[in-house]
Design a protein around this motif. Structure first.
Motif, PDB file in Angstrom:
ATOM      1  N   ALA A  51      31.158 -18.445 -21.995  1.00 18.04           N
ATOM      2  CA  ALA A  51      31.200 -17.218 -21.412  1.00 18.04           C
ATOM      3  C   ALA A  51      31.307 -16.711 -20.184  1.00 18.04           C
ATOM      4  N   VAL A  52      30.491 -17.871 -19.449  1.00 15.27           N
ATOM      5  CA  VAL A  52      30.255 -17.662 -17.908  1.00 15.27           C
ATOM      6  C   VAL A  52      31.855 -17.868 -17.457  1.00 15.27           C
ATOM      7  N   ASN A  53      32.377 -18.964 -17.872  1.00 13.50           N
ATOM      8  CA  ASN A  53      33.833 -19.206 -17.568  1.00 13.50           C
ATOM      9  C   ASN A  53      34.780 -18.130 -17.721  1.00 13.50           C
ATOM     10  N   THR A  77      20.535 -17.689 -16.929  1.00 12.03           N
ATOM     11  CA  THR A  77      21.926 -17.445 -17.273  1.00 12.03           C
ATOM     12  C   THR A  77      22.534 -15.980 -16.658  1.00 12.03           C
ATOM     13  N   ALA A  78      21.605 -15.292 -16.577  1.00 12.91           N
ATOM     14  CA  ALA A  78      21.957 -13.958 -15.685  1.00 12.91           C
ATOM     15  C   ALA A  78      22.507 -14.067 -14.320  1.00 12.91           C
ATOM     16  N   ARG A  79      21.876 -15.236 -13.496  1.00 14.04           N
ATOM     17  CA  ARG A  79      21.930 -15.618 -12.280  1.00 14.04           C
ATOM     18  C   ARG A  79      23.651 -16.233 -12.285  1.00 14.04           C
ATOM     19  N   ARG A  80      23.867 -17.210 -13.191  1.00 12.61           N
ATOM     20  CA  ARG A  80      25.016 -17.826 -13.460  1.00 12.61           C
ATOM     21  C   ARG A  80      26.164 -16.283 -13.732  1.00 12.61           C
ATOM     22  N   CYS A  81      25.848 -15.479 -14.226  1.00 12.33           N
ATOM     23  CA  CYS A  81      26.920 -14.584 -14.898  1.00 12.33           C
ATOM     24  C   CYS A  81      27.244 -13.813 -13.268  1.00 12.33           C
ATOM     25  N   LEU A  82      26.234 -13.573 -12.627  1.00 14.87           N
ATOM     26  CA  LEU A  82      26.270 -12.601 -11.432  1.00 14.87           C
ATOM     27  C   LEU A  82      27.084 -13.591 -10.440  1.00 14.87           C
ATOM     28  N   ASP A  83      26.910 -14.831 -10.348  1.00 16.17           N
ATOM     29  CA  ASP A  83      27.682 -15.540  -9.351  1.00 16.17           C
ATOM     30  C   ASP A  83      28.929 -15.983  -9.877  1.00 16.17           C
ATOM     31  N   ALA A  84      29.328 -15.728 -11.246  1.00 18.67           N
ATOM     32  CA  ALA A  84      30.611 -15.711 -11.743  1.00 18.67           C
ATOM     33  C   ALA A  84      31.436 -14.525 -11.589  1.00 18.67           C
ATOM     34  N   GLY A  85      30.902 -13.432 -11.116  1.00 15.80           N
ATOM     35  CA  GLY A  85      31.551 -12.220 -10.971  1.00 15.80           C
ATOM     36  C   GLY A  85      31.008 -10.946 -11.605  1.00 15.80           C
ATOM     37  N   ALA A  86      30.028 -11.133 -12.490  1.00 10.63           N
ATOM     38  CA  ALA A  86      29.744 -10.098 -13.405  1.00 10.63           C
ATOM     39  C   ALA A  86      29.074  -8.811 -12.579  1.00 10.63           C
ATOM     40  N   SER A  87      29.516  -7.613 -12.841  1.00 11.13           N
ATOM     41  CA  SER A  87      29.128  -6.447 -12.316  1.00 11.13           C
ATOM     42  C   SER A  87      27.874  -5.858 -12.893  1.00 11.13           C
ATOM     43  N   LEU A  94      14.186  -4.498 -23.465  1.00 12.12           N
ATOM     44  CA  LEU A  94      13.901  -4.568 -21.880  1.00 12.12           C
ATOM     45  C   LEU A  94      13.292  -5.811 -21.448  1.00 12.12           C
ATOM     46  N   ASP A  95      13.957  -6.131 -20.449  1.00 11.79           N
ATOM     47  CA  ASP A  95      13.660  -7.591 -19.621  1.00 11.79           C
ATOM     48  C   ASP A  95      13.344  -7.366 -18.125  1.00 11.79           C
ATOM     49  N   LEU A  96      12.219  -7.242 -17.614  1.00 16.37           N
ATOM     50  CA  LEU A  96      11.955  -6.846 -16.240  1.00 16.37           C
ATOM     51  C   LEU A  96      12.246  -8.058 -15.266  1.00 16.37           C
ATOM     52  N   GLU A  97      12.567  -9.168 -16.018  1.00 13.76           N
ATOM     53  CA  GLU A  97      12.933 -10.167 -14.898  1.00 13.76           C
ATOM     54  C   GLU A  97      14.240 -10.126 -14.475  1.00 13.76           C
ATOM     55  N   ILE A  98      15.289  -9.691 -15.703  1.00 14.54           N
ATOM     56  CA  ILE A  98      16.566  -9.564 -15.362  1.00 14.54           C
ATOM     57  C   ILE A  98      17.135  -8.209 -14.854  1.00 14.54           C
ATOM     58  N   GLY A  99      16.316  -7.205 -15.318  1.00 12.49           N
ATOM     59  CA  GLY A  99      16.501  -5.662 -15.052  1.00 12.49           C
ATOM     60  C   GLY A  99      16.420  -5.437 -13.565  1.00 12.49           C
ATOM     61  N   PRO A 100      17.315  -4.208 -13.352  1.00 13.34           N
ATOM     62  CA  PRO A 100      17.299  -3.736 -11.923  1.00 13.34           C
ATOM     63  C   PRO A 100      16.255  -3.169 -11.429  1.00 13.34           C
ATOM     64  N   ARG A 101      15.189  -3.874 -10.589  1.00 12.60           N
ATOM     65  CA  ARG A 101      14.170  -3.650  -9.716  1.00 12.60           C
ATOM     66  C   ARG A 101      13.844  -4.322  -8.862  1.00 12.60           C
ATOM     67  N   ARG A 102      12.929  -4.090  -7.892  1.00  8.19           N
ATOM     68  CA  ARG A 102      12.779  -4.744  -6.815  1.00  8.19           C
ATOM     69  C   ARG A 102      11.950  -6.151  -7.238  1.00  8.19           C
ATOM     70  N   GLY A 103      12.449  -7.143  -6.545  1.00 10.93           N
ATOM     71  CA  GLY A 103      12.303  -8.571  -7.034  1.00 10.93           C
ATOM     72  C   GLY A 103      12.922  -9.216  -8.137  1.00 10.93           C
ATOM     73  N   SER A 104      13.874  -8.281  -8.817  1.00 10.43           N
ATOM     74  CA  SER A 104      14.696  -8.951  -9.757  1.00 10.43           C
ATOM     75  C   SER A 104      15.838  -9.620  -9.256  1.00 10.43           C
ATOM     76  N   ILE A 105      16.636 -10.283  -9.974  1.00  4.02           N
ATOM     77  CA  ILE A 105      17.688 -11.063  -9.567  1.00  4.02           C
ATOM     78  C   ILE A 105      18.758 -10.244  -9.110  1.00  4.02           C
ATOM     79  N   TRP A 106      18.843  -8.948  -9.467  1.00  5.88           N
ATOM     80  CA  TRP A 106      19.925  -8.054  -8.950  1.00  5.88           C
ATOM     81  C   TRP A 106      20.093  -8.281  -7.515  1.00  5.88           C
ATOM     82  N   ARG A 107      21.312  -7.700  -7.205  1.00  8.38           N
ATOM     83  CA  ARG A 107      21.682  -7.950  -5.651  1.00  8.38           C
ATOM     84  C   ARG A 107      22.190  -6.234  -5.265  1.00  8.38           C
ATOM     85  N   SER A 108      21.722  -5.910  -4.170  1.00  6.42           N
ATOM     86  CA  SER A 108      22.077  -4.420  -3.880  1.00  6.42           C
ATOM     87  C   SER A 108      23.465  -4.260  -3.525  1.00  6.42           C
TER      88      SER A 108
END
Length: 108
Positions: A51-53, A77-87, A94-108
Motif C-alpha cells: 500500500a505504501v508503494n 506506518t502512518a509516518r511511512r504513508c505521509l513520507d510516501a505522499g499521503a495527504s 480514535l487514535d490520538l498518536e496518529i490524529g491531528p493534534r499538537r505532538g502527533s505525526i501530522w505536519r502543518s
C-alpha cells in the motif's frame, strides 16, 4: 497542502473512494479508474499489499490527486504513508498518536 486545505478539499469533493483490493496492481487500476472518472481523491487502505508503494506511485503519477492512507493502526506506518505522499490518514477508531493534534505525526 496544509491540514486545513486538505480538509476543505475533502469537504468540497464530498466523497472519498476507498481502494481495498488483494494486489497492488489491482489497487493501482482501481485508483486510476477513480481518477479517470473525474474524482480527484482516493484512499488506499493498508490492507492492500504494498500500500505504501501504491500511495507513492499514485502521488508521483497524479500530482493533483488527493491520496490518503486508510486502516492505519501504527504510528510508524502512518509516518511511512505521509513520507510516501499521503495527504490524509484514516484509522478504524480514535487514535490520538496518529490524529491531528499538537505532538502527533501530522505536519502543518
Amino acid at each position: 497542502m496544509t491540514r486545513e486545505e486538505v480538509r476543505a478539499r475533502i469537504e468540497e469533493i464530498g466523497i472519498i473512494p476507498a481502494v481495498r483490493l488483494y494486489s497492488a496492481e489491482d489497487a493501482m487500476f482501481a485508483a486510476e479508474a477513480v481518477v479517470a472518472g473525474a474524482i480527484p481523491i482516493v484512499e488506499v487502505t493498508m490492507t492492500v499489499p504494498g500500500a505504501v508503494n501504491v500511495i507513492r506511485e499514485l502521488t508521483k503519477e497524479n500530482p493533483d490527486l488527493l491520496v490518503g492512507a486508510g486502516t492505519l493502526f501504527h504510528v510508524e506506518t502512518a509516518r511511512r504513508c505521509l513520507d510516501a505522499g499521503a495527504s490524509f490518514l484514516t484509522t478504524p477508531g480514535l487514535d490520538l498518536e496518529i490524529g491531528p493534534r499538537r505532538g502527533s505525526i501530522w505536519r502543518s
